[in-house]
Write a protein that holds these residues in place. Structure first.
Motif, PDB file in Angstrom:
ATOM      1  N   PHE A  92      36.741   5.729  47.721  1.00  0.00           N
ATOM      2  CA  PHE A  92      35.855   5.829  48.882  1.00  0.00           C
ATOM      3  C   PHE A  92      34.389   5.611  48.517  1.00  0.00           C
ATOM      4  N   ARG A  93      34.091   5.417  47.225  1.00  0.00           N
ATOM      5  CA  ARG A  93      32.722   5.099  46.810  1.00  0.00           C
ATOM      6  C   ARG A  93      32.601   3.581  46.762  1.00  0.00           C
ATOM      7  N   ILE A  94      31.984   3.022  47.764  1.00  0.00           N
ATOM      8  CA  ILE A  94      31.882   1.564  47.885  1.00  0.00           C
ATOM      9  C   ILE A  94      30.405   1.195  47.994  1.00  0.00           C
ATOM     10  N   PHE A  95      29.911   0.471  47.013  1.00  0.00           N
ATOM     11  CA  PHE A  95      28.511   0.066  47.038  1.00  0.00           C
ATOM     12  C   PHE A  95      28.240  -0.821  48.257  1.00  0.00           C
ATOM     13  N   ASN A  96      27.175  -0.535  48.955  1.00  0.00           N
ATOM     14  CA  ASN A  96      26.709  -1.423  50.009  1.00  0.00           C
ATOM     15  C   ASN A  96      25.751  -2.426  49.367  1.00  0.00           C
ATOM     16  N   PRO A  97      26.072  -3.712  49.379  1.00  0.00           N
ATOM     17  CA  PRO A  97      25.227  -4.665  48.652  1.00  0.00           C
ATOM     18  C   PRO A  97      23.803  -4.747  49.176  1.00  0.00           C
ATOM     19  N   ILE A  98      23.606  -4.472  50.470  1.00  0.00           N
ATOM     20  CA  ILE A  98      22.248  -4.535  51.014  1.00  0.00           C
ATOM     21  C   ILE A  98      21.420  -3.361  50.503  1.00  0.00           C
TER      22      ILE A  98
ATOM     23  N   GLY B 157      28.604 -18.276  45.145  1.00  0.00           N
ATOM     24  CA  GLY B 157      27.323 -17.703  45.544  1.00  0.00           C
ATOM     25  C   GLY B 157      26.866 -18.141  46.908  1.00  0.00           C
ATOM     26  N   ARG B 158      27.785 -18.127  47.879  1.00  0.00           N
ATOM     27  CA  ARG B 158      27.418 -18.477  49.252  1.00  0.00           C
ATOM     28  C   ARG B 158      28.119 -17.529  50.241  1.00  0.00           C
ATOM     29  N   THR B 159      27.988 -16.233  49.966  1.00  0.00           N
ATOM     30  CA  THR B 159      28.611 -15.213  50.824  1.00  0.00           C
ATOM     31  C   THR B 159      27.734 -14.822  52.004  1.00  0.00           C
ATOM     32  N   GLY B 160      26.452 -15.169  51.948  1.00  0.00           N
ATOM     33  CA  GLY B 160      25.521 -14.717  52.975  1.00  0.00           C
ATOM     34  C   GLY B 160      24.927 -13.353  52.676  1.00  0.00           C
ATOM     35  N   LEU B 161      25.309 -12.757  51.552  1.00  0.00           N
ATOM     36  CA  LEU B 161      24.708 -11.501  51.076  1.00  0.00           C
ATOM     37  C   LEU B 161      23.833 -11.863  49.877  1.00  0.00           C
ATOM     38  N   PRO B 162      22.517 -11.837  49.991  1.00  0.00           N
ATOM     39  CA  PRO B 162      21.645 -12.415  48.962  1.00  0.00           C
ATOM     40  C   PRO B 162      21.843 -11.853  47.561  1.00  0.00           C
ATOM     41  N   ILE B 163      22.009 -10.561  47.402  1.00  0.00           N
ATOM     42  CA  ILE B 163      22.132 -10.015  46.047  1.00  0.00           C
ATOM     43  C   ILE B 163      23.432 -10.464  45.405  1.00  0.00           C
ATOM     44  N   ILE B 164      24.507 -10.592  46.209  1.00  0.00           N
ATOM     45  CA  ILE B 164      25.780 -11.090  45.688  1.00  0.00           C
ATOM     46  C   ILE B 164      25.612 -12.544  45.243  1.00  0.00           C
ATOM     47  N   ASP B 165      25.010 -13.355  46.094  1.00  0.00           N
ATOM     48  CA  ASP B 165      24.865 -14.776  45.784  1.00  0.00           C
ATOM     49  C   ASP B 165      23.942 -14.996  44.580  1.00  0.00           C
ATOM     50  N   ALA B 166      22.880 -14.213  44.489  1.00  0.00           N
ATOM     51  CA  ALA B 166      21.971 -14.339  43.347  1.00  0.00           C
ATOM     52  C   ALA B 166      22.691 -14.006  42.050  1.00  0.00           C
TER      53      ALA B 166
ATOM     54  N   PRO C  31      19.007 -11.396  55.525  1.00  0.00           N
ATOM     55  CA  PRO C  31      18.405 -12.362  56.455  1.00  0.00           C
ATOM     56  C   PRO C  31      19.121 -12.428  57.796  1.00  0.00           C
ATOM     57  N   SER C  32      20.408 -12.080  57.831  1.00  0.00           N
ATOM     58  CA  SER C  32      21.154 -12.170  59.085  1.00  0.00           C
ATOM     59  C   SER C  32      20.612 -11.215  60.133  1.00  0.00           C
ATOM     60  N   ALA C  33      19.931 -10.154  59.695  1.00  0.00           N
ATOM     61  CA  ALA C  33      19.383  -9.180  60.639  1.00  0.00           C
ATOM     62  C   ALA C  33      18.230  -9.775  61.458  1.00  0.00           C
ATOM     63  N   LEU C  34      17.705 -10.907  61.023  1.00  0.00           N
ATOM     64  CA  LEU C  34      16.614 -11.544  61.762  1.00  0.00           C
ATOM     65  C   LEU C  34      17.110 -12.212  63.045  1.00  0.00           C
ATOM     66  N   GLY C  35      18.425 -12.391  63.138  1.00  0.00           N
ATOM     67  CA  GLY C  35      18.975 -13.044  64.324  1.00  0.00           C
ATOM     68  C   GLY C  35      19.011 -14.551  64.165  1.00  0.00           C
ATOM     69  N   GLY C  36      19.751 -15.205  65.054  1.00  0.00           N
ATOM     70  CA  GLY C  36      19.994 -16.630  64.937  1.00  0.00           C
ATOM     71  C   GLY C  36      18.742 -17.486  64.947  1.00  0.00           C
TER      72      GLY C  36
ATOM     73  N   ILE D 295      29.852 -13.552  55.267  1.00  0.00           N
ATOM     74  CA  ILE D 295      31.243 -13.934  55.506  1.00  0.00           C
ATOM     75  C   ILE D 295      32.096 -12.749  55.937  1.00  0.00           C
ATOM     76  N   VAL D 296      31.517 -11.546  55.915  1.00  0.00           N
ATOM     77  CA  VAL D 296      32.284 -10.364  56.276  1.00  0.00           C
ATOM     78  C   VAL D 296      31.342  -9.323  56.864  1.00  0.00           C
ATOM     79  N   ASP D 297      31.847  -8.524  57.788  1.00  0.00           N
ATOM     80  CA  ASP D 297      31.104  -7.395  58.338  1.00  0.00           C
ATOM     81  C   ASP D 297      31.273  -6.217  57.374  1.00  0.00           C
ATOM     82  N   LEU D 298      30.175  -5.742  56.815  1.00  0.00           N
ATOM     83  CA  LEU D 298      30.258  -4.727  55.759  1.00  0.00           C
ATOM     84  C   LEU D 298      30.892  -3.433  56.258  1.00  0.00           C
ATOM     85  N   ALA D 299      30.525  -2.978  57.437  1.00  0.00           N
ATOM     86  CA  ALA D 299      31.053  -1.710  57.940  1.00  0.00           C
ATOM     87  C   ALA D 299      32.552  -1.806  58.211  1.00  0.00           C
ATOM     88  N   ARG D 300      32.969  -2.868  58.890  1.00  0.00           N
ATOM     89  CA  ARG D 300      34.396  -3.004  59.208  1.00  0.00           C
ATOM     90  C   ARG D 300      35.227  -3.223  57.946  1.00  0.00           C
ATOM     91  N   SER D 301      34.702  -4.016  57.017  1.00  0.00           N
ATOM     92  CA  SER D 301      35.469  -4.260  55.795  1.00  0.00           C
ATOM     93  C   SER D 301      35.562  -3.003  54.944  1.00  0.00           C
TER      94      SER D 301
END
Length: 478
Positions: A401-407, A324-333, A438-443, A454-460
């Motif tokens: 080709f049906r891939i859920f976007n976790p966000i 539960g430390r992927t950086g995608l909150p719904i996945i980690d929760a 949260p990553s969209a808030l910037g550093g 841990i991964v770029d959703l669009a590229r992956s």
């Protein structure tokens, strides 16, 4: 003639076909085999083993009210089962053994070997349909094959239910007391750590607790099931799966409770009831798949061409997903919910499975195994069916080709962020807009104590599409 009832995944006295038939045939004693080596082979979770033992202790008490003593025998794996059961039969002058059918290739082979061994010693073997509505092999396509598409399977099930609704079996009457003392039920088994008292409290053992949970769901929640079942912060699901997996409840009991809440209708009337009955039929479908296509019990993809998917070996990403430390909150929760409670909301099971198999392109079998090692409701058919559906390798699977976007899934099904805040408290201070990504808030503004994705959703996503698109659809050898 003395009868033996061998309990397996049917830990109840109510609506138990084999128990009823055994007790109507003669004086009955009961048996349960503790098989830790087999449980480890099957990746059974420690919390699940604890749940079985707690329910077994309750079962021993209710059997005592029927004057049926419960014997507990230990054998490491199912290879020793024929000898152990035969020894019990000889010790107690047993003439017949009664069981409810189980499904999966290991279970089928076990029962075949036990029945054959007992037959050599003129001990009868009686097995019964109990954990399904319909005998596998009786719901087939017009060409005589097992269905591969759920909607077609469901249609035939509806037709059968209209003409032959399965009725619950009556609870047996108490028999004459036996001159035999029940064995103590172990509270723990080596190799399986006892879970926390908090987890145990979430899953009280025994038929009474299961019946109360079913009645409460049917009275208070089933009407809203269709609209609320996808929202993990709401009490929208029945949370009966652990009781069904252990057989503390039967699917017939669940079906009749749903029908009672819908004036006897199962394909019309309240949409919530209809939707929940459909989930019972999904459970049925996946068990029929186990029988019709035994390769899925052997860690094989149902769609054999997908064996050629170039799954990635990425142990660090796999560990991040598991912990539960992927950086995608719904996945980690969701993953933290699983680790702490032994259970995960069904919508989130699909979301985390698609993330692992599509965005990380990690073999679905890694996820299937991890789930089994943590789920209190771990069930081969349902778990395998769900993972293969999500990874586009299974029967009736989601198109690749049906891939859920976790966000977007998080924004849609946890719009206020309540579920995320509960399980990922380091994000509790974020508003409902920012908490999903949260990553969209910037550093400078992103929470310092929460990892970046841990991964770029669009590229992956594009990587997964390419991996599946390149399959030649030719079947690999079975």
């Amino acid at each position: 003639m003395q009868q033996l009832m061998w309990f397996r995944s049917d830990l109840r006295i109510q609506d138990n076909t084999a128990l009823s038939r055994a007790m109507s045939s003669g004086a009955t004693i009961a048996l349960y085999l503790v098989t830790p080596g087999q449980w480890q082979r099957h990746d059974d979770a420690a919390c699940k083993v604890d749940f079985w033992l707690r329910n077994l202790a309750q079962l021993s008490q209710t059997l005592a009210e029927l004057n049926v003593p419960l014997l507990v025998r230990h054998c490491d794996t199912w290879e020793q089962a024929p000898g152990v059961i035969a020894e019990v039969c000889h010790q107690h002058n047993i003439s017949a053994v009664h069981v409810n059918d189980e499904y999966g290739i290991n279970e089928s082979q076990r029962d075949h070997h036990v029945a054959a061994y007992l037959g050599q010693q003129t001990i009868a073997w009686h097995n019964y349909l109990d954990q399904l509505f319909f005998q596998p092999g009786s719901v087939l396509t017009r060409s005589g094959t097992y269905f591969q598409v759920y909607s077609q399977f469901r249609k035939v099930c509806y037709e059968r239910l209209h003409s032959a609704l399965p009725s619950p079996v009556g609870t047996p009457r108490a028999q004459t007391p036996q001159a035999l003392t029940a064995d103590p039920v172990p509270q723990a088994v080596d190799g399986f750590e006892t879970p926390s008292s908090e987890l145990q409290a979430l899953w009280p053992a025994g038929e009474q607790a299961a019946q109360q949970r079913l009645a409460r769901f049917a009275d208070e929640q089933i009407t809203f099931y269709q609209n609320e079942r996808d929202f993990p912060a709401l009490p929208g699901t029945s949370q009966l799966s652990a009781y069904l997996a252990a057989g503390v409840l039967s699917p017939r009991q669940c079906l009749h409770a749903a029908l009672a809440a819908n004036q006897g209708e199962f394909d019309s009337g309240n949409p919530g009831v209809i939707t929940w009955i459909n989930e019972l039929l999904w459970r049925e479908f996946y068990k029929h798949i186990l029988v019709g296509y035994p390769r899925v019990s052997r860690h094989r993809a149902f769609r054999l061409e997908t064996e050629a998917v170039p799954w990635r070996h990425a142990p660090q990403e796999l560990a991040a997903w598991q912990e539960g430390r992927t950086g995608l909150p719904i996945i980690d929760a969701a993953m933290r919910q699983l680790r702490e409670t032994g259970w995960m909301h069904n919508r989130l099971r699909m979301v985390v499975a698609m993330f692992l198999t599509k965005n990380l392109l990690i073999d679905w079998r890694e996820g299937e195994r991890f789930f089994m090692r943590h789920l209190i409701d771990g069930d081969l058919a349902a778990n395998n069916g769900g993972w293969q559906w999500s990874s586009s390798t299974g029967t009736d699977a989601a198109p690749y080709f049906r891939i859920f976007n976790p966000i977007s899934q998080s924004q849609k099904f946890d719009p206020e962020g309540r579920f995320i805040r509960h399980w990922v408290p380091e994000l509790a201070g974020l508003n409902k807009r920012d908490i999903h990504d949260p990553s969209a808030l910037g550093g400078l503004f992103a929470p310092a104590n929460y990892p970046r994705p841990i991964v770029d959703l669009a590229r992956s996503r594009e990587r997964a599409l390419a991996a599946f698109k390149n399959l030649d659809n030719s079947e690999v050898p079975a």
